[in-house]
Each structure stands twice: as structure tokens, then as C-alpha cells.
Design a protein around this motif. Structure first.
Motif, PDB file in Angstrom:
ATOM      1  N   ILE A 161      17.466  21.353  44.266  1.00  0.00           N
ATOM      2  CA  ILE A 161      17.819  22.684  43.753  1.00  0.00           C
ATOM      3  C   ILE A 161      19.534  22.845  43.894  1.00  0.00           C
ATOM      4  CG2 ILE A 161      18.006  25.171  44.175  1.00  0.00           C
ATOM      5  CD1 ILE A 161      15.087  25.155  44.529  1.00  0.00           C
ATOM      6  N   LEU A 162      20.021  22.993  42.961  1.00  0.00           N
ATOM      7  CA  LEU A 162      21.558  23.131  42.941  1.00  0.00           C
ATOM      8  C   LEU A 162      21.769  24.587  42.801  1.00  0.00           C
ATOM      9  CD1 LEU A 162      22.936  20.098  40.876  1.00  0.00           C
ATOM     10  CD2 LEU A 162      22.662  20.417  43.345  1.00  0.00           C
ATOM     11  N   LEU A 163      22.270  25.384  43.844  1.00  0.00           N
ATOM     12  CA  LEU A 163      22.676  26.727  43.631  1.00  0.00           C
ATOM     13  C   LEU A 163      24.051  26.726  43.153  1.00  0.00           C
ATOM     14  CD1 LEU A 163      21.562  28.160  47.034  1.00  0.00           C
ATOM     15  CD2 LEU A 163      20.197  28.200  45.128  1.00  0.00           C
ATOM     16  N   THR A 164      24.030  27.674  41.878  1.00  0.00           N
ATOM     17  CA  THR A 164      25.248  27.760  40.970  1.00  0.00           C
ATOM     18  C   THR A 164      25.636  28.944  40.551  1.00  0.00           C
ATOM     19  OG1 THR A 164      24.130  27.698  38.788  1.00  0.00           O
ATOM     20  CG2 THR A 164      24.404  25.410  39.850  1.00  0.00           C
ATOM     21  N   ASN A 165      26.654  29.290  40.064  1.00  0.00           N
ATOM     22  CA  ASN A 165      26.943  30.587  39.548  1.00  0.00           C
ATOM     23  C   ASN A 165      25.880  30.961  38.526  1.00  0.00           C
ATOM     24  OD1 ASN A 165      28.003  32.343  37.191  1.00  0.00           O
ATOM     25  ND2 ASN A 165      29.513  32.482  38.425  1.00  0.00           N
ATOM     26  N   ILE A 205      30.241  16.470  41.007  1.00  0.00           N
ATOM     27  CA  ILE A 205      29.889  17.721  40.288  1.00  0.00           C
ATOM     28  C   ILE A 205      30.705  18.892  41.418  1.00  0.00           C
ATOM     29  CG2 ILE A 205      28.278  19.226  39.686  1.00  0.00           C
ATOM     30  CD1 ILE A 205      26.454  16.859  39.068  1.00  0.00           C
ATOM     31  N   ARG A 206      31.556  19.285  40.989  1.00  0.00           N
ATOM     32  CA  ARG A 206      32.316  20.399  41.524  1.00  0.00           C
ATOM     33  C   ARG A 206      31.951  21.790  41.687  1.00  0.00           C
ATOM     34  NH1 ARG A 206      35.877  17.532  44.115  1.00  0.00           N
ATOM     35  NH2 ARG A 206      37.070  19.156  45.000  1.00  0.00           N
ATOM     36  N   THR A 207      30.754  22.046  40.598  1.00  0.00           N
ATOM     37  CA  THR A 207      30.590  23.234  40.361  1.00  0.00           C
ATOM     38  C   THR A 207      29.443  23.797  40.967  1.00  0.00           C
ATOM     39  OG1 THR A 207      29.579  22.657  38.256  1.00  0.00           O
ATOM     40  CG2 THR A 207      31.678  23.011  38.102  1.00  0.00           C
ATOM     41  N   TYR A 208      28.735  23.277  41.757  1.00  0.00           N
ATOM     42  CA  TYR A 208      27.713  23.855  42.622  1.00  0.00           C
ATOM     43  C   TYR A 208      27.844  24.423  43.852  1.00  0.00           C
ATOM     44  CZ  TYR A 208      26.970  19.394  45.009  1.00  0.00           C
ATOM     45  OH  TYR A 208      27.390  18.331  45.814  1.00  0.00           O
ATOM     46  N   HIS A 209      27.303  25.286  44.449  1.00  0.00           N
ATOM     47  CA  HIS A 209      27.577  26.056  45.662  1.00  0.00           C
ATOM     48  C   HIS A 209      26.814  25.391  46.629  1.00  0.00           C
ATOM     49  CE1 HIS A 209      29.450  29.826  44.160  1.00  0.00           C
ATOM     50  NE2 HIS A 209      28.607  29.574  43.175  1.00  0.00           N
ATOM     51  N   GLU A 210      25.609  24.960  46.555  1.00  0.00           N
ATOM     52  CA  GLU A 210      24.861  24.323  47.781  1.00  0.00           C
ATOM     53  C   GLU A 210      23.790  23.428  47.049  1.00  0.00           C
ATOM     54  OE1 GLU A 210      23.789  26.210  51.448  1.00  0.00           O
ATOM     55  OE2 GLU A 210      23.325  27.566  50.046  1.00  0.00           O
ATOM     56  N   LEU A 211      23.654  22.402  47.817  1.00  0.00           N
ATOM     57  CA  LEU A 211      22.468  21.390  47.414  1.00  0.00           C
ATOM     58  C   LEU A 211      21.171  21.569  48.469  1.00  0.00           C
ATOM     59  CD1 LEU A 211      21.010  18.795  46.009  1.00  0.00           C
ATOM     60  CD2 LEU A 211      22.387  17.321  47.394  1.00  0.00           C
ATOM     61  N   VAL A 326      43.791  28.481  54.612  1.00  0.00           N
ATOM     62  CA  VAL A 326      43.650  29.563  53.453  1.00  0.00           C
ATOM     63  C   VAL A 326      44.405  30.799  53.844  1.00  0.00           C
ATOM     64  CG1 VAL A 326      41.268  28.683  53.247  1.00  0.00           C
ATOM     65  CG2 VAL A 326      41.480  30.359  54.803  1.00  0.00           C
ATOM     66  N   ILE A 327      44.086  31.748  53.191  1.00  0.00           N
ATOM     67  CA  ILE A 327      44.633  33.064  53.232  1.00  0.00           C
ATOM     68  C   ILE A 327      43.748  33.867  52.667  1.00  0.00           C
ATOM     69  CG2 ILE A 327      47.208  32.536  53.166  1.00  0.00           C
ATOM     70  CD1 ILE A 327      47.339  33.758  50.211  1.00  0.00           C
ATOM     71  N   PRO A 328      43.712  35.402  53.282  1.00  0.00           N
ATOM     72  CA  PRO A 328      42.688  36.291  53.099  1.00  0.00           C
ATOM     73  C   PRO A 328      42.287  36.317  51.349  1.00  0.00           C
ATOM     74  CG  PRO A 328      43.884  37.342  54.491  1.00  0.00           C
ATOM     75  CD  PRO A 328      44.810  35.969  54.176  1.00  0.00           C
ATOM     76  N   THR A 329      43.384  36.260  50.519  1.00  0.00           N
ATOM     77  CA  THR A 329      43.198  36.198  49.068  1.00  0.00           C
ATOM     78  C   THR A 329      42.765  35.032  48.236  1.00  0.00           C
ATOM     79  OG1 THR A 329      45.684  35.956  48.783  1.00  0.00           O
ATOM     80  CG2 THR A 329      44.793  38.347  48.751  1.00  0.00           C
ATOM     81  N   SER A 330      42.505  33.965  49.056  1.00  0.00           N
ATOM     82  CA  SER A 330      42.479  32.637  48.574  1.00  0.00           C
ATOM     83  C   SER A 330      40.875  32.768  47.633  1.00  0.00           C
ATOM     84  CB  SER A 330      42.115  31.663  49.390  1.00  0.00           C
ATOM     85  OG  SER A 330      43.426  31.422  50.247  1.00  0.00           O
ATOM     86  N   ILE A 331      41.057  31.984  46.587  1.00  0.00           N
ATOM     87  CA  ILE A 331      40.151  31.844  45.804  1.00  0.00           C
ATOM     88  C   ILE A 331      38.934  30.978  46.536  1.00  0.00           C
ATOM     89  CG2 ILE A 331      40.884  29.828  44.101  1.00  0.00           C
ATOM     90  CD1 ILE A 331      39.399  31.182  41.886  1.00  0.00           C
ATOM     91  N   ARG A 332      37.631  31.060  46.326  1.00  0.00           N
ATOM     92  CA  ARG A 332      36.484  30.208  46.726  1.00  0.00           C
ATOM     93  C   ARG A 332      36.980  28.845  45.786  1.00  0.00           C
ATOM     94  NH1 ARG A 332      33.260  34.846  47.021  1.00  0.00           N
ATOM     95  NH2 ARG A 332      32.433  34.355  45.157  1.00  0.00           N
ATOM     96  N   PRO A 333      36.845  27.789  46.617  1.00  0.00           N
ATOM     97  CA  PRO A 333      37.287  26.600  45.921  1.00  0.00           C
ATOM     98  C   PRO A 333      36.072  26.110  44.703  1.00  0.00           C
ATOM     99  CG  PRO A 333      36.417  25.927  48.033  1.00  0.00           C
ATOM    100  CD  PRO A 333      36.638  27.594  48.133  1.00  0.00           C
ATOM    101  N   VAL A 334      34.873  26.376  45.060  1.00  0.00           N
ATOM    102  CA  VAL A 334      33.857  26.263  43.943  1.00  0.00           C
ATOM    103  C   VAL A 334      34.211  27.204  42.862  1.00  0.00           C
ATOM    104  CG1 VAL A 334      32.356  27.934  44.860  1.00  0.00           C
ATOM    105  CG2 VAL A 334      31.408  25.790  43.552  1.00  0.00           C
ATOM    106  N   ASN A 335      34.755  28.443  42.924  1.00  0.00           N
ATOM    107  CA  ASN A 335      35.029  29.260  41.838  1.00  0.00           C
ATOM    108  C   ASN A 335      36.235  28.478  41.194  1.00  0.00           C
ATOM    109  OD1 ASN A 335      32.988  30.885  42.015  1.00  0.00           O
ATOM    110  ND2 ASN A 335      34.082  32.465  43.029  1.00  0.00           N
TER     111      ASN A 335
END
Length: 498
Positions: A161-165, A205-211, A326-335
Motif C-alpha cells: 500500500i502506498l499512502l498518498t495525497n 517515486i517521490r509522491t507517496y507518503h509511506e510504503l 528545516v524551519i517552522p514554515t518549511s513545506i513537507r518534502p513530499v508535498n
């Protein structure tokens, strides 16, 4: 106070309570040193308390000796542990032993654990039996270390299962099919379920959150710790682990539970489940919450039962390992990766690219990984962000030019083909009014930096501000992707009207 309390203990006054008070007081290092000096020559009085008729006195005395960490207490504490008949006290001796050098006792501890595994589990003893087994396991692992297994299953078939957006899982599905033509895939609410013939694509593949892995025989279970443990141990899990790793059992695991249960109930459930798995597997599966190789993911479903999945930590996810800072406003890398993937077909190769609010550089790094750029510039008003962006970019092996400046004072010799950025949003001291002003100024000035056919890729928490201010500068949204309804985030692609 430590003198008075020790004196009362010697006079057999409120012994249990005074031991407890002393434990609290000697958390202070200076008081611990002073107390250790105070009892010098009288240590036998403390060890004699291990023979007290009161079980809680024995428990507190052992823990106090452990707090002091003096090696001379090791032998009497271990001996008392071997003789202790009250189950609820036994794990406290082991806790105390963790503060001593117990290397010569490791074989004895193993024998104790083997004997403990033969003990019949009852409703009365299961809690304290589990605590004792957990402490014994912890001591053995600390002494011998963990022999980490090496993943070797790259060419094996898996159900995954690839958890994704949730809104954009089809993009990950398409990537998977293109890289692994043998994959049989199906979209579901949280991502992509697939049967794959290998795992060579996992870093591409860089767009999934977890495998996560689906294991035959343990797909789901009733919400019952004992039944669940039995199902896990009787499943293909152990054979599967042995097939895809070099090395033999034990395999070290933790349990992660996703449930609406209150925290205390979840914690109790996880402890009970973990102990039972250890026992039924004869410790071929060993619970260790600090150093683990796999995670047993327990997810409560709508029917009240649980779906069971496995996450492997022996299979390293290095996709975003470049992001050291990172800093507090950093975007999540998967996003950031998803943003680049959504816009990739509209990007121009060897473009001149600008990020006016670059933060620690994640968006620009992911943009280059999607489509190569010619020259790339990142601007940010925060010096700390620019320093961190340079660190991350070096780790990514890329060349990006960073400038520590307010974007609205930024000047450049030539125009850019593309803007890609995570737009500022309300957080900390940045107010809603501040964000509105930034958007207005951004759209008022951005045309001065762009070629006529330039592309803008905005990751935005404020789509309504884009819709309000973009037309004033003759920009329009021609592609819009909802990233998160809850967070109100969108990827917006904009062009300038002719």
C-alpha cells in the motif's frame, strides 16, 4: 532532609514512605552524591531492606539502590530478584539493575526470560508478567545490542500500500505503472494498493507518503489484543521477514496504533499486544521501542476491527535525505515533490527558475529533480533559512543560487521563465493581514521578473487571495489541484494573459 529520612529508616519509622521521598530528592545530582556519602559504611542497612516483609519496601529499596548506581548493590539486587515471589515487585529489581554493570549476569537473565516464557498467563498475572518480560528483554538487548538485518528483497513480489495525497493518488499510480509495468494497481481512499514484482522503483517515486506491506494471514483482526497477537504470529510474517533479509531472528518491532481509543487505553492495548506477540513467537519477534526494524501498524476500521500492516525500517527511505535542515514554515518534502510532479508536464527544460520565498530550498530542489533547470535562484528574507537552504542543496548535489533579501527589494539582470514557491501563510507572528499584503505586493511586482510566457507554480494556503489579486496583473489560474481540504492548500498553475 536526606539525613532525617535516612535516620528514620534506620529507626524503622515510615520506611516505605522515606525510601520514596529519598528517591525523589536524589534526582538532584548533588543530593545523590551527598546521600551516597551519607550511607557509606551503612550500605548493609539498605540491602537488608530487600528482605523486608513489606513488598513495597523491597521494591522502593531496590529502586533506590538503582538510582545510586553503585556496583556493590548489583549482587544483592539480583539475588533478591531471583527469590522474589511477588510478581508486581520483580520488574523493579530489573529496572534497578539497568543502572549497574550487569554484563556477567546476561546469561542468567536469558535463562530467567526462558523460564518466564513457560509461565502460564492468567488474568491476574498477565500485566506484571509482561512488564517483567519487557524489562528482561530490554536488559539483554542493551547488553548484546541489536544485530540489524539487511534487506535483500529487491527482486521479490509484494502486496503493498502506498499512502498518498487522498485527492491525487492517481499521479502516484501512473508513476508506479510507468516504472513497474508488471504492477497490478488499484486506487483506494488512502492511496494505491498494488501487487508489484520488485521494489527497485521505491526511491524514484517521490509522491507517496509511506510504503506499507500487506502480509498474508494478518490483513485484519478483531479489536482484541490476544486474538490479534495470535493472528500475527500464525501469519506469514516471520517467514516473509526471513525471506527478504539476511540474518536470522529475532526481529525487533514496535506497535503503532491508529485508533479513536483514549491514549491510556491505546497504550494498555499496545503493551498487552506486544507482550503477547513476544511470548507466542518465542521472542523471534522482540518488542523494542527504541531500536526497531519493523512497525506493526494497527489501524482501527469502520467496522470496529483493525487492519494490520507492516512498515519496514530495514528498507531505507532516502528520497528526502538531503533535507538536513528545516524551519517552522518549511513545506513537507513530499508535498514539494507532489507540486513538482503536478506541474512537470508544463515546465520548460533548462528554464531560468525563481523561488521568491524559498525557505530551506525544498521546492527548488524538488523542481530540479522533476525537470532540469538552467539556473535557479532562491530568495528569502530570513538569513537562517538561506544558511539552511545552502546546506540542504549541497546534500542534494545541486547548484542553486541563494540570496538573503526581502524579495520586494530583489533585483536581477535577466528575466525568469518560471516561478515556483510555497507562498507565505498565517503562522506565528505572520498575521492574516500580513499575508494579504504579501499576496497583493507579490502580484503587483512579479511581472517585472518574468518573461511574457512564464509559468507560475504556487503552493498556496490562500487560494482566494490568488483569485483576487492575480487578475490585476493579468494572470489567471489555468490549473488548480486541491492538496488538502482540511489545511486549505492548493497547487495553482498560472499564466499571463496575452
Amino acid at each position: 532532609m536526606i539525613k532525617e529520612e535516612w535516620q528514620q529508616i534506620k529507626e524503622n519509622q515510615d520506611v516505605r514512605q522515606n525510601l520514596s521521598r529519598l528517591r525523589q530528592e536524589i534526582k538532584d545530582k548533588d543530593l545523590r552524591r551527598r546521600f551516597s556519602e551519607l550511607i557509606r559504611g551503612e550500605e548493609f542497612l539498605l540491602t537488608e531492606l530487600l528482605r523486608s516483609e513489606d513488598a513495597k519496601t523491597r521494591k522502593n529499596a531496590a529502586l533506590l539502590m538503582g538510582d545510586l548506581g553503585r556496583q556493590e548493590f548489583m549482587a544483592p539486587v539480583f539475588e533478591s530478584y531471583r527469590k522474589e515471589e511477588q510478581r508486581f515487585v520483580r520488574s523493579s529489581y530489573l529496572t534497578a539493575m539497568g543502572n549497574f554493570d550487569y554484563e556477567e549476569y546476561v546469561q542468567d537473565l536469558k535463562e530467567c526470560l526462558e523460564e518466564l516464557q513457560k509461565t502460564e498467563v492468567t488474568a491476574e498475572n498477565q500485566k506484571h508478567l509482561a512488564e517483567e518480560m519487557r524489562e528482561l528483554s530490554s536488559l539483554i538487548v542493551r547488553a548484546e545490542g541489536i544485530q540489524t538485518h539487511r534487506f535483500t528483497g529487491w527482486n521479490e513480489s509484494f502486496d503493498i500500500i502506498l499512502l498518498t495525497n487522498r485527492n491525487l493518488a492517481e499521479y502516484t499510480q501512473k508513476e508506479l505503472i510507468s516504472l513497474e509495468p508488471g504492477a497490478k494497481t488499484k486506487l483506494f481512499g488512502a492511496g494505491v494498493r498494488a501487487r508489484v514484482t520488485n521494489l527497485k522503483w521505491v526511491d524514484t517515486i517521490r509522491t507517496y507518503h509511506e510504503l506499507l506491506f500487506v502480509i498474508k494471514g494478518m490483513e485484519n483482526s478483531p479489536m482484541d489484543a490476544l486474538q490479534m497477537a495470535e493472528k500475527i504470529v500464525k501469519s506469514d510474517l516471520l517467514c516473509w521477514l526471513e525471506k527478504i533479509h539476511a540474518g536470522e531472528a529475532p526481529y525487533f518491532f514496535r506497535v503503532e496504533m491508529k485508533s479513536k481509543k483514549p491514549l491510556d487505553e491505546k497504550s494498555a492495548f499496545v503493551k498487552k499486544l506486544s507482550a503477547r506477540i513476544e511470548r507466542l513467537s518465542q521472542r523471534r519477534l522482540t518488542n523494542n521501542t527504541a531500536n526497531y526494524e519493523l512497525e506493526l501498524r494497527v489501524i482501527q476500521n469502520k467496522e470496529g476491527g483493525c487492519n494490520l500492516l507492516v512498515k519496514l525500517f530495514t528498507l531505507k527511505d532516502d528520497r528526502f535525505s538531503y533535507r538536513k535542515e528545516v524551519i517552522p514554515t518549511s513545506i513537507r518534502p513530499v508535498n514539494a515533490a507532489l507540486t513538482a510532479a503536478l506541474a512537470a508536464e508544463y515546465m520548460k527544460e533548462n528554464a531560468q527558475v525563481l523561488d521568491p520565498f524559498c525557505g530551506v530550498g525544498t521546492m527548488l530542489i524538488e523542481r530540479y529533480k522533476a525537470v532540469k533547470a538552467s539556473s535557479t535562484y532562491g530568495v528569502d528574507i530570513q538569513e537562517d533559512a538561506i544558511v539552511k537552504a545552502r546546506i540542504n542543496t549541497r546534500a542534494a548535489g545541486q547548484i542553486i543560487h541563494y540570496i538573503n533579501r526581502d524579495f520586494f527589494r530583489f533585483e536581477h539582470a535577466y528575466l525568469f521563465d518560471e516561478v515556483i514557491t510555497d507562498m507565505p501563510f498565517q503562522i506565528g507572528r505572520i498575521t492574516e493581514e500580513d499575508v494579504e499584503e504579501i499576496y497583493e505586493r507579490f502580484f503587483h511586482s512579479i511581472s517585472d521578473y518574468l518573461n511574457p510566457d512564464a509559468l507560475m507554480i504556487l503552493y498556496s494556503h490562500n487560494k482566494e487571495l490568488v483569485e483576487r489579486f492575480a487578475p490585476r496583473s493579468r494572470f489567471y489560474i489555468y490549473k488548480s489541484f486541491e492538496i488538502s481540504k482540511k489545511e486549505g492548500t492548493y497547487v495553482l498553475l498560472l499564466r499571463r494573459r496575452g
